[in-house]
Design an enzyme around this catalytic site. Structure first.
Site, PDB file in Angstrom:
ATOM      1  N   SER A   1      -9.702   1.315   2.776  1.00 40.52           N
ATOM      2  CA  SER A   1      -8.841   2.152   1.969  1.00 40.52           C
ATOM      3  C   SER A   1      -7.729   1.392   1.234  1.00 40.52           C
ATOM      4  O   SER A   1      -7.163   1.944   0.285  1.00 40.52           O
ATOM      5  CB  SER A   1      -8.203   3.223   2.849  1.00 40.52           C
ATOM      6  OG  SER A   1      -7.315   2.664   3.779  1.00 40.52           O
TER       7      SER A   1
ATOM      8  N   SER B   1      -9.905  -0.998   6.820  1.00 40.82           N
ATOM      9  CA  SER B   1      -9.254  -0.764   5.524  1.00 40.82           C
ATOM     10  C   SER B   1      -8.483  -1.944   4.953  1.00 40.82           C
ATOM     11  O   SER B   1      -8.075  -1.899   3.797  1.00 40.82           O
ATOM     12  CB  SER B   1      -8.318   0.445   5.620  1.00 40.82           C
ATOM     13  OG  SER B   1      -9.072   1.623   5.624  1.00 40.82           O
TER      14      SER B   1
ATOM     15  N   LYS C   1       0.858  -1.187   0.000  1.00 44.78           N
ATOM     16  CA  LYS C   1       0.000   0.000   0.000  1.00 44.78           C
ATOM     17  C   LYS C   1       0.891   1.234   0.000  1.00 44.78           C
ATOM     18  O   LYS C   1       1.882   1.282   0.750  1.00 44.78           O
ATOM     19  CB  LYS C   1      -0.888  -0.027   1.242  1.00 44.78           C
ATOM     20  CG  LYS C   1      -1.887   1.106   1.328  1.00 44.78           C
ATOM     21  CD  LYS C   1      -2.740   0.978   2.592  1.00 44.78           C
ATOM     22  CE  LYS C   1      -3.890   1.953   2.621  1.00 44.78           C
ATOM     23  NZ  LYS C   1      -4.722   1.787   3.847  1.00 44.78           N
TER      24      LYS C   1
END
Lengths: 488, 95
Positions: free
Chosen positions: A155, A179, A80
Site C-alpha cells: 500500500s 506494504s 506516507k
C-alpha cells in the site's frame, strides 16, 4: 556530473553539515524535481513547499551558527499519508479524512525532525493502507516510474515511487502485510519492514494494530539504515514499542556475510512464479554464497495458510480500528436531515469509505461476530502461532532467510482489480513476516524482460535488523542494481 | 461457505455501514468468494495450539496518571464537521 536530486541521504546531509550545500538549495531542487516528474508519477497528495523551505532555512541558520542539526540535516523526506503531521493535511488516501488536519505529529515525524529532516510532503497510498497496488487510493493514481501502465505496488506505493523517481532521497511507509516491501520491489528501491515493536505507531493511522509497522524507503541500504536509526526505539506513547536499545546500524554494514547461514524456504520458490523473478533472486543468493555465506534449503510448512490467516486477523482488527470514523469529531459527515444519530453514522461511513475498505470492514466484522468468532478469528490466531513456530524452527539453525518479495514484477494497472482474492495473493511472500513480527529488508536484485525491477527479501530474527542490513549491504557492494534510475 | 444476503445485512448493521442494494449483492458474492478461498484453514488441525494475539507480550505497561496531552483547543475542534463553540454538534439523541 550528478544533479542535486541524485544525492542520497548520507551524502546530502554530510554536505549540508560541512556547509558545502544549503538545505534551501537541496529543497528547491527537490521541489523542481517534484514539479517535473509528478505529472507522470503522481506520488504526492500534498507538497509542503512553504513549510519545507521554512524548515530548510532554519537548518541552514543552525549550521551557520555552528550547531549540528543531526544525521538527516536538511534532507527532504516524504511521508506516507497515514502518518500524522501537525498542521498538514493527513488523509489516509480516503474521502473520510480528505480534509483532516492533525493537531500533533506522529512520533516518527517528531524523531525525523529531531534528526534534522525536512518534511517535503505526503505520499499517496491505498486507502487506509489496504491494498497491494495503490489502486485503492480515493485521491489519485500513482504510476510506477519504470512504466506508466504499471502499478507501483501497495500500500505504500507513493513512498516507493517518490524515491525511485528521485523526488526524495528517502521516505517512510508502513507495512502490515507487505506494504513497504512490495512497492520497494516493484519500484526498484530499498525498503525495510522493522521488527514489530521496533518503531512507534503513535500518530500513525491504524489499520491492523498487531501487524502495522513503520519503516524507511531509500535508494541504498546505508541510507535506509540511517533513517531507520532516526525513527526506531521505545516510545512511552506506544505501549507496544520495545525497550531494547537501538543499535548503530550503519556500523554493521561493512561486516560482510562470511560465515552467515542463510535459509532458502522451498515454499517461496514454487510453480507459477514469473521465471525471471526466480532467476534473479537465485542469482542474488548465488552471489551471497560466493561472498562467503552458507545457503541451505529450509521449509516453512504453514506458508500456504498465511493469506487466509492474515486476511482474517487484519480485517478483524481493521473493523475495530475503523469504528472510530463516525462523523462526530472529525472526518466526513454525510448530510442526513431529520435523521437519527445512527443514520448519521451509517451514511457518513457509506459515503466516506471506498470499496475495498468496506469489503475489509465487512469481512472483519463477520469474522468477529457471534457464531463465527471461533471458526474464523480464533482459528486464524491459532494458525498464526503455527506460522511463528515455523520461523522459530528455521531460525534455530539459520541467521536469516533469503526469498523473492512477490511472485511477479509490477503488474498492469487494472489487471487485478476485479477479483479481491487475486489481489490478496500478491502478498503471499510477504505476509508471514508480519504474522510472525519479524524484520525484513528488500533490495533490488535484477530486472525482468520488460526492464521492471525484481527485489530480494532478507528476513531476520526478531530485533535482528542488523543481520538483514549486513546481507543487503554486502549484496549491494557486489552489484549495481540500486544505481539504476527509471527517469532521466 | 454460502453467505446469504441477510447475513450481509446483519453484518452491515453491526459495522454501522449503510449499503445500497447493488453493494449488498456484490458484498454477498465477494465475502462468499473470499471465505471459500480461505476454507483450507478449517481443515488444519489446531487442537492444543494456543492463539497468538500479539507477537510479543509486553505485559501491563504502567505510567503515572498524569495528563500529558495538551488541552482540547482549536486545532482539535477545527476538524469538527459541526460545532457549537467548544462542543461537537450531533443529531438529537434524547427526545
Amino acid at each position: 556530473m550528478s544533479t542535486l536530486y541524485d544525492l542520497g541521504v548520507r551524502d546530502a546531509a554530510a554536505r549540508i553539515r560541512r556547509r558545502e550545500l544549503s538545505s534551501v538549495e537541496l529543497v528547491r531542487a527537490a521541489l523542481a524535481r517534484v514539479a517535473a516528474v509528478e505529472p507522470q508519477v503522481g506520488a504526492f497528495l500534498t507538497v509542503c513547499e512553504g513549510e519545507a523551505l521554512a524548515t530548510a532555512e532554519t537548518i541552514d541558520r543552525r549550521v551557520a551558527a555552528g550547531d549540528d542539526p543531526g544525521p538527516l540535516a536538511g534532507v527532504p523526506i516524504g511521508l506516507k499519508d497515514i502518518i500524522c503531521t501537525a498542521g498538514i493535511r493527513t488523509t489516509a488516501a480516503s474521502h473520510i479524512l480528505e480534509h483532516f488536519v492533525p493537531a500533533y505529529d506522529a512520533t516518527v515525524v517528531t524523531r525525523l525532525k529531531r534528526a534534522g529532516a525536512v518534511i517535503l510532503g505526503k505520499l499517496n497510498c491505498d486507502e487506509f493502507a489496504m491494498g497491494s497496488s495503490n489502486e485503492n487510493s480515493a485521491l489519485g493514481v500513482t504510476r510506477n516510474p519504470w512504466s506508466s501502465e504499471r502499478v507501483p505496488g501497495g500500500s505504500s506505493g507513493g513512498s516507493g515511487a517518490a524515491v525511485a523517481a528521485r523526488e526524495v532521497a528517502a521516505s517512510l511507509g508502513t507495512d502490515t502485510g507487505g506494504s513497504i516491501r512490495l512497492p520497494a520491489a516493484f519500484t526498484g528501491v530499498v525498503g525495510i519492514k522493522p521488527t514489530y515493536g521496533r518503531v512507534s505507531r503513535y500518530g500513525v493511522i491504524a489499520y491492523a494494530s498487531s501487524l502495522d509497522q513503520v519503516g524507511p524507503f531509500a535508494r541504498d541500504v546505508g541510507d535506509a539504515a540511517v533513517v531507520l536509526e532516526a525513527i526506531a526505539g521505545h516510545d512511552p506513547a506506544d505501549a507496544t514499542t520495545s525497550p531494547r536499545p537501538v543499535p548503530t546500524w550503519r556500523d554493521v554494514l561493512d561486516s560482510g556475510v562470511r560465515g552467515l547461514r542463510l535459509g532458502m524456504p522451498k515454499e517461496y520458490f514454487v510453480e507459477g512464479m514469473q521465471p525471471e523473478v526466480v532467476a534473479a533472486v537465485r542469482a542474488a543468493i548465488a552471489e551471497l554464497e560466493r561472498l562467503g555465506a552458507a545457503v541451505e534449503p529450509v521449509s516453512l510448512p504453514h506458508t500456504e495458510y498465511a493469506i487466509a490467516t492474515y486476511y482474517l486477523i487484519a480485517t478483524a482488527e481493521a473493523s475495530s480500528n475503523l469504528a472510530r470514523y463516525d462523523g462526530v469529531r472529525y472526518g466526513l459527515r454525510a448530510s442526513t436531515p431529520g435523521g437519527s444519530l445512527g443514520d448519521m453514522y451509517e451514511r457518513s461511513r457509506a459515503a466516506g469509505f471506498g470499496r475495498e475498505v468496506k469489503r475489509r470492514i465487512m469481512l472483519g466484522t463477520y469474522a468477529l461476530s457471534a457464531g463465527y468468532y471461533d471458526a474464523y478469528y480464533l482459528k486464524a490466531q491459532r494458525v498464526r502461532t503455527l506460522i511463528r513456530r515455523d520461523f522459530e524452527q528455521v531460525f534455530a539453525h539459520c541467521d536469516a532467510l533469503v526469498t523473492p518479495v512477490s511472485p511477479t514484477t509490477a503488474f498492469r494497472i487494472g489487471e487485478k482489480t476485479d477479483d479481491p482474492v487475486t489481489m490478496y495473493l500478491s502478498d503471499i511472500l510477504t505476509i508471514s513476516v508480519n504474522l510472525a513480527g519479524l524484520p525484513a529488508l528488500v533490495a533490488p536484485c535484477g530486472v525482468d524482460g520488460a526492464g521492471l525491477p525484481v527485489g530480494l527479501q532478507v528476513i531476520g530474527k526478531p530485533f535482528d535488523e542488523a543481520t538483514a542490513l549486513r546481507i543487503g549491504a554486502a549484496y549491494e557492494l557486489a552489484s549495481d542494481w540500486h544505481r539504476r534510475s527509471p527517469l532521466p | 461457505v454460502a453467505i446469504t444476503r441477510d447475513q450481509v445485512r446483519q453484518v452491515a448493521a453491526l459495522a454501522r455501514l449503510h449499503l445500497e442494494p447493488d453493494e449488498e449483492e456484490r458484498l454477498t458474492a465477494d465475502l462468499d468468494h473470499i471465505l471459500e478461498a480461505f476454507v483450507r484453514l478449517q481443515a488444519l488441525d489446531t487442537s492444543g495450539v494456543p492463539p497468538t494475539a500479539h507477537v510479543e507480550d509486553f505485559g501491563a505497561v504502567l505510567r503515572d496518571d498524569e495528563v500529558t496531552n495538551p488541552p482540547a483547543d482549536d486545532a482539535l475542534l477545527a476538524n469538527a464537521p459541526a460545532r457549537d463553540g467548544r462542543l461537537f454538534r450531533v443529531p438529537r439523541i434524547i427526545e
